[in-house]
Design an enzyme around this catalytic site. Structure first.
Site, PDB file in Angstrom:
ATOM      1  N   ASP A  99      27.026 -36.185  59.110  1.00  0.00           N
ATOM      2  CA  ASP A  99      27.985 -35.105  59.344  1.00  0.00           C
ATOM      3  C   ASP A  99      27.314 -33.928  60.070  1.00  0.00           C
ATOM      4  O   ASP A  99      26.268 -34.084  60.705  1.00  0.00           O
ATOM      5  CB  ASP A  99      28.606 -34.684  58.007  1.00  0.00           C
ATOM      6  CG  ASP A  99      30.031 -34.174  58.148  1.00  0.00           C
ATOM      7  OD1 ASP A  99      30.215 -33.043  58.636  1.00  0.00           O
ATOM      8  OD2 ASP A  99      30.959 -34.900  57.767  1.00  0.00           O
ATOM      9  N   ASP A 115      36.110 -33.627  64.123  1.00  0.00           N
ATOM     10  CA  ASP A 115      36.576 -32.528  63.296  1.00  0.00           C
ATOM     11  C   ASP A 115      37.228 -31.448  64.150  1.00  0.00           C
ATOM     12  O   ASP A 115      36.998 -31.368  65.374  1.00  0.00           O
ATOM     13  CB  ASP A 115      35.408 -31.928  62.501  1.00  0.00           C
ATOM     14  CG  ASP A 115      35.839 -31.443  61.122  1.00  0.00           C
ATOM     15  OD1 ASP A 115      37.029 -31.180  60.923  1.00  0.00           O
ATOM     16  OD2 ASP A 115      34.960 -31.331  60.241  1.00  0.00           O
ATOM     17  N   ASP A 122      39.620 -31.761  52.346  1.00  0.00           N
ATOM     18  CA  ASP A 122      38.257 -31.426  51.947  1.00  0.00           C
ATOM     19  C   ASP A 122      38.124 -31.312  50.431  1.00  0.00           C
ATOM     20  O   ASP A 122      37.016 -31.217  49.920  1.00  0.00           O
ATOM     21  CB  ASP A 122      37.816 -30.105  52.594  1.00  0.00           C
ATOM     22  CG  ASP A 122      37.224 -30.307  53.981  1.00  0.00           C
ATOM     23  OD1 ASP A 122      36.928 -31.467  54.332  1.00  0.00           O
ATOM     24  OD2 ASP A 122      37.052 -29.307  54.705  1.00  0.00           O
TER      25      ASP A 122
END
Length: 424
Positions: A46, A164, A234
């Site tokens: 990530d 993202d 999230d």
């Protein structure tokens, strides 16, 4: 409309809640080794891997500067893909192509590329510095495409992109659009994004792409033809995920819903939940993990390995089967339950969760659905923590399962059961 909608998805470990921005070579090697040892198929690195002049150590800088931070990753992305190959798993990477930070080399070179209103100060997003690139502008579209194209050309082993988008449209102005077209920004932005995604898909149809937007902000029908899955939220708290996933699945298929096993206590809510409960919730969609495996005990890793192995047996039913809602978490019955069946009604997977806890609580019988009343089904508990539950091994007719139902042994706080049903 979902890209590769009839395909099943890999079981992955994402690095975010495990290390956040603390990406480094040793840590990525350890996480890849651990997920491979638990039977996972894909590791996703990530945020935090990029930036030269401005290293990406937090959320205030570096977006747009898509060069590897060799201080963290001396061997670069090639070293990471080689490590993944060593452990027999696939490799994926996080990007945020539509954004930049005011503290970045990209913004210093191209301040006109961000959405802005001339004569007004910027309204910043995440980290107090994040800005949205102007996707109305063909040069920005080329920049976003070239980011993906360069990564996938230089490192064809990359199997997965987490795309993202953590900033909404805050500055309603474009330096590219003429004055009389400024009101078109929302439409032209989206059209520009679609042009980029169409170019990517034309050249890279097999790369798996996850749509993520500040969590669930890109759970968006309009971008589904270009994405294989989306990040539901999230918030990885398994109890809250039962509610979110219940609602999301009214419209989206389960193979599109990325559902991860996270740490206890949960990083968002602080809630402590059993590992079995966390797995049983995540297994009702695309199973993944969002955790630091080195913080797990040996017993927890053993349970994870067995659960992942069992999930592979039921994956096609869960991800591609027909969904039946049995007990809604919103009905305040102290539990939630759902199930999936195949078209032939020869296989099914049943999920039940205890979500409220009272003294002498009565749990209702659950009547199943979608089965053949003429068939007899053998029940198998998918994720036992020790001795399987009392329903394991039972032979029950489809008629009884659907009309009389079963008393599910949900006695302890946050207990859960996953059953595989196979027609005899």
């Amino acid at each position: 409309r979902l890209h590769d909608g009839w395909g099943t998805r890999d079981i992955l470990l994402n690095s975010w809640e495990g290390v956040y921005f603390g990406v480094n070579e040793t840590g990525m090697d350890q996480m890849m080794s651990d997920i491979a040892g638990m039977g996972g198929e894909l590791f996703v690195m990530d945020d935090g891997w990029f930036g030269d002049k401005y290293p990406r150590n937090n959320d205030v800088s570096s977006l747009g500067d898509w060069v590897v931070d060799t201080r963290k990753l001396p061997k670069g992305i090639k070293g990471l893909t080689d490590t993944a190959k060593k452990y027999g798993i696939k490799f994926g990477i996080w990007i945020e192509p539509e954004s930049t930070n005011s503290q970045s080399e990209l913004f210093e070179k191209h301040p006109d590329w961000v959405l802005q209103v001339k004569g007004r100060t910027f309204n910043y997003g995440r980290g107090g510095t994040q800005l949205l690139l102007d996707m109305c502008n063909p040069k920005v579209q080329d920049f976003a495409f070239n980011l993906v194209d360069t990564l996938l050309t230089n490192y064809p082993e990359i199997a997965y992109l987490k795309w993202d988008a953590n900033t909404e449209l805050k500055n309603y102005g474009s330096t590219y659009l003429p004055k009389d077209k400024q009101s078109h920004i929302y439409i032209d932005y989206h059209r520009g994004l679609i042009k980029v995604l169409e170019r990517i898909r034309a050249k890279y149809p097999k790369v798996v792409i996850q749509a993520c937007g500040g969590g669930g902000g890109r759970v968006n029908y309009g971008v589904m033809p270009y994405n294989d899955e989306f990040w539901v939220s999230d918030n990885t708290d398994a109890l809250q995920r039962i509610y979110m996933q219940w609602g999301t699945s009214y419209f989206y298929p389960s193979n599109a819903m990325a559902q991860h096993v996270s740490a206890s206590p949960n990083h968002q809510t602080g809630r402590r939940l059993p590992l079995k409960f966390r797995f049983d919730v995540a297994m009702s969609g695309r199973l993944g993990m969002e955790i630091q495996p080195k913080n797990m005990t040996d017993d927890e890793k053993t349970f994870a390995r067995k659960s992942i192995e069992s999930y592979k047996d039921i994956r096609s039913i869960v991800q591609l089967g027909n969904l039946y809602r049995l007990v809604s978490p919103y009905d305040r019955k102290g539990m939630a339950s759902l199930m999936y069946t195949n078209d032939e009604q020869t296989k099914a997977v049943f999920f039940a969760y205890k979500i409220e806890h009272f003294v002498n609580q009565v749990m209702p019988r659950i009547r199943l659905a979608g089965l053949d009343p003429q068939k007899t089904y053998k029940l198998r508990e998918v994720t036992p923590t020790g001795k399987p539950c009392s329903l394991d091994g039972k032979l029950i007719s489809g008629s009884v399962l659907m009309n009389t139902g079963i008393a599910v042994p949900l006695w302890q706080e946050y207990s859960s059961v996953v059953l595989e049903l196979t027609a005899e």
